[in-house]
Design a protein around this motif. Structure first.
Motif, PDB file in Angstrom:
ATOM      1  N   ARG A   1      -1.954  -3.315  -0.869  1.00  0.00           N
ATOM      2  CA  ARG A   1      -1.374  -3.017  -2.177  1.00  0.00           C
ATOM      3  C   ARG A   1       0.136  -2.790  -2.057  1.00  0.00           C
ATOM      4  NH1 ARG A   1      -5.159  -0.219  -5.436  1.00  0.00           N
ATOM      5  NH2 ARG A   1      -3.567  -0.177  -7.070  1.00  0.00           N
ATOM      6  N   PRO A   2       0.896  -3.097  -3.099  1.00  0.00           N
ATOM      7  CA  PRO A   2       2.341  -2.874  -3.040  1.00  0.00           C
ATOM      8  C   PRO A   2       2.679  -1.386  -3.071  1.00  0.00           C
ATOM      9  CG  PRO A   2       1.720  -3.743  -5.199  1.00  0.00           C
ATOM     10  CD  PRO A   2       0.482  -3.759  -4.348  1.00  0.00           C
ATOM     11  N   VAL A   3       3.784  -1.038  -2.481  1.00  0.00           N
ATOM     12  CA  VAL A   3       4.254   0.340  -2.433  1.00  0.00           C
ATOM     13  C   VAL A   3       4.349   0.941  -3.837  1.00  0.00           C
ATOM     14  CG1 VAL A   3       6.265   1.766  -1.864  1.00  0.00           C
ATOM     15  CG2 VAL A   3       5.412   0.080  -0.206  1.00  0.00           C
ATOM     16  N   PHE A   4       4.751   0.138  -4.801  1.00  0.00           N
ATOM     17  CA  PHE A   4       4.878   0.626  -6.179  1.00  0.00           C
ATOM     18  C   PHE A   4       3.567   1.240  -6.664  1.00  0.00           C
ATOM     19  CE2 PHE A   4       4.776   0.273 -10.790  1.00  0.00           C
ATOM     20  CZ  PHE A   4       5.995   0.851 -11.130  1.00  0.00           C
ATOM     21  N   ASP A   5       2.440   0.611  -6.348  1.00  0.00           N
ATOM     22  CA  ASP A   5       1.137   1.141  -6.758  1.00  0.00           C
ATOM     23  C   ASP A   5       0.884   2.521  -6.151  1.00  0.00           C
ATOM     24  OD1 ASP A   5       0.846  -1.262  -8.071  1.00  0.00           O
ATOM     25  OD2 ASP A   5      -0.829  -1.980  -6.839  1.00  0.00           O
ATOM     26  N   ALA A   6       1.285   2.687  -4.912  1.00  0.00           N
ATOM     27  CA  ALA A   6       1.123   3.987  -4.255  1.00  0.00           C
ATOM     28  C   ALA A   6       1.986   5.047  -4.939  1.00  0.00           C
ATOM     29  CB  ALA A   6       1.496   3.889  -2.780  1.00  0.00           C
ATOM     30  N   LEU A   7       3.194   4.670  -5.329  1.00  0.00           N
ATOM     31  CA  LEU A   7       4.072   5.613  -6.013  1.00  0.00           C
ATOM     32  C   LEU A   7       3.473   6.068  -7.348  1.00  0.00           C
ATOM     33  CD1 LEU A   7       7.515   3.897  -5.344  1.00  0.00           C
ATOM     34  CD2 LEU A   7       6.536   5.888  -4.165  1.00  0.00           C
ATOM     35  N   VAL A   8       2.827   5.146  -8.037  1.00  0.00           N
ATOM     36  CA  VAL A   8       2.165   5.486  -9.303  1.00  0.00           C
ATOM     37  C   VAL A   8       1.063   6.519  -9.051  1.00  0.00           C
ATOM     38  CG1 VAL A   8       0.707   4.587 -11.164  1.00  0.00           C
ATOM     39  CG2 VAL A   8       2.742   3.316 -10.442  1.00  0.00           C
TER      40      VAL A   8
ATOM     41  N   ARG B   1      12.469   6.417   3.576  1.00  0.00           N
ATOM     42  CA  ARG B   1      12.997   5.865   4.825  1.00  0.00           C
ATOM     43  C   ARG B   1      12.824   4.360   4.961  1.00  0.00           C
ATOM     44  NH1 ARG B   1      10.630  10.641   8.701  1.00  0.00           N
ATOM     45  NH2 ARG B   1      12.156  12.220   8.098  1.00  0.00           N
ATOM     46  N   GLU B   2      11.709   3.850   4.475  1.00  0.00           N
ATOM     47  CA  GLU B   2      11.388   2.442   4.725  1.00  0.00           C
ATOM     48  C   GLU B   2      11.657   1.513   3.544  1.00  0.00           C
ATOM     49  OE1 GLU B   2      10.577   1.291   7.716  1.00  0.00           O
ATOM     50  OE2 GLU B   2      10.680   3.329   8.518  1.00  0.00           O
ATOM     51  N   ILE B   3      11.745   2.039   2.356  1.00  0.00           N
ATOM     52  CA  ILE B   3      12.004   1.196   1.182  1.00  0.00           C
ATOM     53  C   ILE B   3      13.430   1.430   0.684  1.00  0.00           C
ATOM     54  CG2 ILE B   3      11.344   0.674  -1.201  1.00  0.00           C
ATOM     55  CD1 ILE B   3       9.262  -0.306   0.783  1.00  0.00           C
TER      56      ILE B   3
ATOM     57  N   LYS C   1       7.953  -3.202  -5.318  1.00  0.00           N
ATOM     58  CA  LYS C   1       6.987  -4.032  -6.050  1.00  0.00           C
ATOM     59  C   LYS C   1       6.437  -5.173  -5.202  1.00  0.00           C
ATOM     60  CE  LYS C   1       8.231  -2.766 -10.616  1.00  0.00           C
ATOM     61  NZ  LYS C   1       7.591  -2.835 -11.877  1.00  0.00           N
ATOM     62  N   THR C   2       7.141  -5.550  -4.131  1.00  0.00           N
ATOM     63  CA  THR C   2       6.676  -6.672  -3.312  1.00  0.00           C
ATOM     64  C   THR C   2       6.301  -6.290  -1.879  1.00  0.00           C
ATOM     65  OG1 THR C   2       8.948  -7.249  -2.689  1.00  0.00           O
ATOM     66  CG2 THR C   2       8.018  -8.350  -4.649  1.00  0.00           C
ATOM     67  N   THR C   3       6.716  -5.138  -1.426  1.00  0.00           N
ATOM     68  CA  THR C   3       6.422  -4.728  -0.050  1.00  0.00           C
ATOM     69  C   THR C   3       5.035  -4.095   0.019  1.00  0.00           C
ATOM     70  OG1 THR C   3       8.770  -4.260   0.314  1.00  0.00           O
ATOM     71  CG2 THR C   3       7.223  -3.324   1.897  1.00  0.00           C
ATOM     72  N   PRO C   4       4.158  -4.609   0.888  1.00  0.00           N
ATOM     73  CA  PRO C   4       2.836  -3.993   1.026  1.00  0.00           C
ATOM     74  C   PRO C   4       2.924  -2.666   1.790  1.00  0.00           C
ATOM     75  CG  PRO C   4       3.047  -5.842   2.533  1.00  0.00           C
ATOM     76  CD  PRO C   4       4.304  -5.802   1.720  1.00  0.00           C
ATOM     77  N   ILE C   5       2.033  -1.799   1.470  1.00  0.00           N
ATOM     78  CA  ILE C   5       1.989  -0.485   2.117  1.00  0.00           C
ATOM     79  C   ILE C   5       1.868  -0.625   3.629  1.00  0.00           C
ATOM     80  CG2 ILE C   5       0.562   1.598   2.354  1.00  0.00           C
ATOM     81  CD1 ILE C   5       0.028   1.228  -0.705  1.00  0.00           C
ATOM     82  N   SER C   6       1.142  -1.638   4.089  1.00  0.00           N
ATOM     83  CA  SER C   6       0.942  -1.827   5.531  1.00  0.00           C
ATOM     84  C   SER C   6       2.251  -1.974   6.297  1.00  0.00           C
ATOM     85  CB  SER C   6       0.049  -3.040   5.789  1.00  0.00           C
ATOM     86  OG  SER C   6       0.639  -4.211   5.256  1.00  0.00           O
TER      87      SER C   6
END
Length: 143
Positions: free
Chosen positions: A23-30, A59-61, A69-74
């Motif tokens: 899943r994209p990082v954005f989803d995790a932030l939500v 740190r990573e984004i 929105k495009t970077t996967p959590i992995s």
């Protein structure tokens, strides 16, 4: 002191709040914002594969100019995971977190995540425990 199982049983969110690594990082932030928490366990099926925290985001984004929105959590999750078990005490968990300098600690039973505790959860319980102990001692002294 309480066990971690006892502490998990009184948490506001009893379910394991997690996200999949693709899943994209954005989803995790939500999800973090919705639950007002600082980290998520990252699960592939039932298997714990990482932890994603607000610090990982910063740190990573943010600092590396990546897109949430495009970077996967992995790509940005922490994969060096320290875990504990439900029978451990709050004191043992505090010691682990202090030693490892971590703020979130997944609790596993039979290899499955049953919850996650933050340093704030443990500090709150420690303060509550000390207040109960003080009241007992005051009662003993004045009784």
């Amino acid at each position: 002191m309480k066990t971690l199982q006892q502490l998990l049983s009184i948490k506001k969110h009893k379910e394991v709040i997690s996200i999949a690594p693709h899943r994209p990082v954005f989803d995790a932030l939500v999800v973090l914002a919705e639950y007002r928490i600082g980290a998520l366990v990252v699960l592939e099926g039932d298997k714990l594969v990482g932890i994603f925290s607000e610090r990982d985001y910063a740190r990573e984004i943010v600092l590396k100019g990546k897109s949430s929105k495009t970077t996967p959590i992995s790509e940005v999750m922490s994969t060096s995971i320290t875990t504990t078990k439900p029978s451990d005490t709050v004191e043992q968990a505090m010691s682990i977190m202090s030693e490892k300098r971590i703020r979130h600690l997944p609790v596993l039973e039979d290899g499955k995540v049953i919850g996650m505790l933050s340093i704030g959860d443990l500090v709150k319980e420690t303060i509550d425990y000390q207040q109960r102990l003080i009241k007992q001692l005051e009662s003993y002294i004045t009784g």
